[in-house]
Design an enzyme around this catalytic site. Sequence first.
Site, PDB file in Angstrom:
ATOM      1  N   ARG A  55       0.840  -1.196   0.000  1.00 33.57           N
ATOM      2  CA  ARG A  55       0.000   0.000   0.000  1.00 33.57           C
ATOM      3  C   ARG A  55       0.881   1.255   0.000  1.00 33.57           C
ATOM      4  NH1 ARG A  55      -3.025  -3.174  -1.457  1.00 33.57           N
ATOM      5  NH2 ARG A  55      -5.009  -3.884  -0.551  1.00 33.57           N
ATOM      6  N   ARG A  82      -5.381  26.557  -8.509  1.00 29.99           N
ATOM      7  CA  ARG A  82      -4.845  25.278  -8.041  1.00 29.99           C
ATOM      8  C   ARG A  82      -4.285  24.533  -9.242  1.00 29.99           C
ATOM      9  NH1 ARG A  82      -3.739  25.565  -2.749  1.00 29.99           N
ATOM     10  NH2 ARG A  82      -5.595  25.842  -1.442  1.00 29.99           N
ATOM     11  N   ALA A  94      -7.652  28.382   4.224  1.00 32.92           N
ATOM     12  CA  ALA A  94      -7.165  27.112   4.746  1.00 32.92           C
ATOM     13  C   ALA A  94      -5.657  27.058   4.631  1.00 32.92           C
ATOM     14  CB  ALA A  94      -7.803  25.943   3.982  1.00 32.92           C
ATOM     15  N   GLU A 111      -3.858  31.526   9.238  1.00 29.50           N
ATOM     16  CA  GLU A 111      -4.262  31.439   7.837  1.00 29.50           C
ATOM     17  C   GLU A 111      -5.344  32.467   7.495  1.00 29.50           C
ATOM     18  OE1 GLU A 111      -2.964  29.886   5.414  1.00 29.50           O
ATOM     19  OE2 GLU A 111      -1.597  28.517   6.431  1.00 29.50           O
ATOM     20  N   GLU A 115      -4.420  34.963   4.513  1.00 33.68           N
ATOM     21  CA  GLU A 115      -5.109  34.833   3.229  1.00 33.68           C
ATOM     22  C   GLU A 115      -6.203  35.869   3.016  1.00 33.68           C
ATOM     23  OE1 GLU A 115      -6.490  30.892   2.475  1.00 33.68           O
ATOM     24  OE2 GLU A 115      -4.457  30.066   2.394  1.00 33.68           O
ATOM     25  N   PRO A 133      -8.507   8.801   3.031  1.00 29.03           N
ATOM     26  CA  PRO A 133      -7.901   7.760   3.863  1.00 29.03           C
ATOM     27  C   PRO A 133      -7.531   6.490   3.115  1.00 29.03           C
ATOM     28  CG  PRO A 133     -10.256   7.935   4.289  1.00 29.03           C
ATOM     29  CD  PRO A 133      -9.890   9.104   3.421  1.00 29.03           C
ATOM     30  N   GLY A 134      -7.919   6.369   1.846  1.00 27.29           N
ATOM     31  CA  GLY A 134      -7.499   5.199   1.083  1.00 27.29           C
ATOM     32  C   GLY A 134      -6.008   5.180   0.810  1.00 27.29           C
ATOM     33  N   GLU A 138      -3.601  12.358   5.814  1.00 27.12           N
ATOM     34  CA  GLU A 138      -3.945  13.761   6.072  1.00 27.12           C
ATOM     35  C   GLU A 138      -5.282  13.909   6.794  1.00 27.12           C
ATOM     36  OE1 GLU A 138      -3.763  18.073   3.861  1.00 27.12           O
ATOM     37  OE2 GLU A 138      -4.051  16.284   2.644  1.00 27.12           O
ATOM     38  N   GLU A 163      -1.041  32.644  -3.866  1.00 27.49           N
ATOM     39  CA  GLU A 163      -1.766  33.464  -2.900  1.00 27.49           C
ATOM     40  C   GLU A 163      -1.766  34.943  -3.281  1.00 27.49           C
ATOM     41  OE1 GLU A 163      -0.444  32.685   1.054  1.00 27.49           O
ATOM     42  OE2 GLU A 163      -1.330  30.673   1.097  1.00 27.49           O
TER      43      GLU A 163
END
Length: 203
Positions: A55, A82, A94, A111, A115, A133-134, A138, A163
Site C-alpha cells: 500500500r 490550483r 485554509a 491562515e 489569506e 484515507p485510502g 492527512e 496566494e
Amino acid sequence: MTEHPRLPGELADGQRLTDSDQSWPVASSESKYESPYVSLRIDTIVDPAGGEHARAIVQPNGAIGVLAIDEDDRVLLVEQYRHPVGRRLLELPAGTLDVPGESGLDAAARELAEEADVVAQKWESILHLLATPGYSTEAWEVFQATDLSPVPYADRTEREAEEADMAQWWVPFDEAVDAVLAGRITDSLTVAGILAAQVLRTR
C-alpha cells in the site's frame, strides 16, 4: 445484532457507531520520498488471513479550514488557482499545519489573517475529517470564526505565488450552500465545512 430484513448488512438500531482504532500488522515499510510538505512510503500490510498487500501511503502535514461568517451572515471564500486541477477554486481560507508546535486553532487564526486580512474574536471547532484515507494520512479540522475585524494595513501579510493572485469574496451563507449543491463549489474541505455549518444550524 440484527440483519437487514431484505438487504445485505446489519441494522444499527440503538447502536452508536463510530470509527474504531484497528491497525493491521506491517511486514515491511520503505520510504520513497520525503520533503517538509509531504512524504511517501510503501507499506506491506498483513490482513487477518495472513495475506500481504503493498500500500502506498502519502503523508502530508495536516490542515485546517476557516468558515468565517460576518455579522450579515456572509461566508468568506477565497478564489485561488490550483495547478494540479488547472482551475481557480472557491475555497474556505485554509492551510497546512507546517509550523512546529502550532495548534490547529493558532494555525486557523494565522491562515485567516494571511489569506484574507481578517481576525476573529470567537472560534469554534465544527468538523474533523480525513482527506483521502485510502492512501493518505492527512487529517483536517474546520473552525467557524465570528466577531470579525480587519487586520491593520501595516500588519498585513505580503502574499506570494498563487496566494498573491487570490480574490476574496463574501457570499450570503444560503447562496454558498446552493453553490455547493449545484457543483459550483467543489473543494472538499470547503464543501464539508459549509454543509456541516448548515446542519448545525438546524439542530
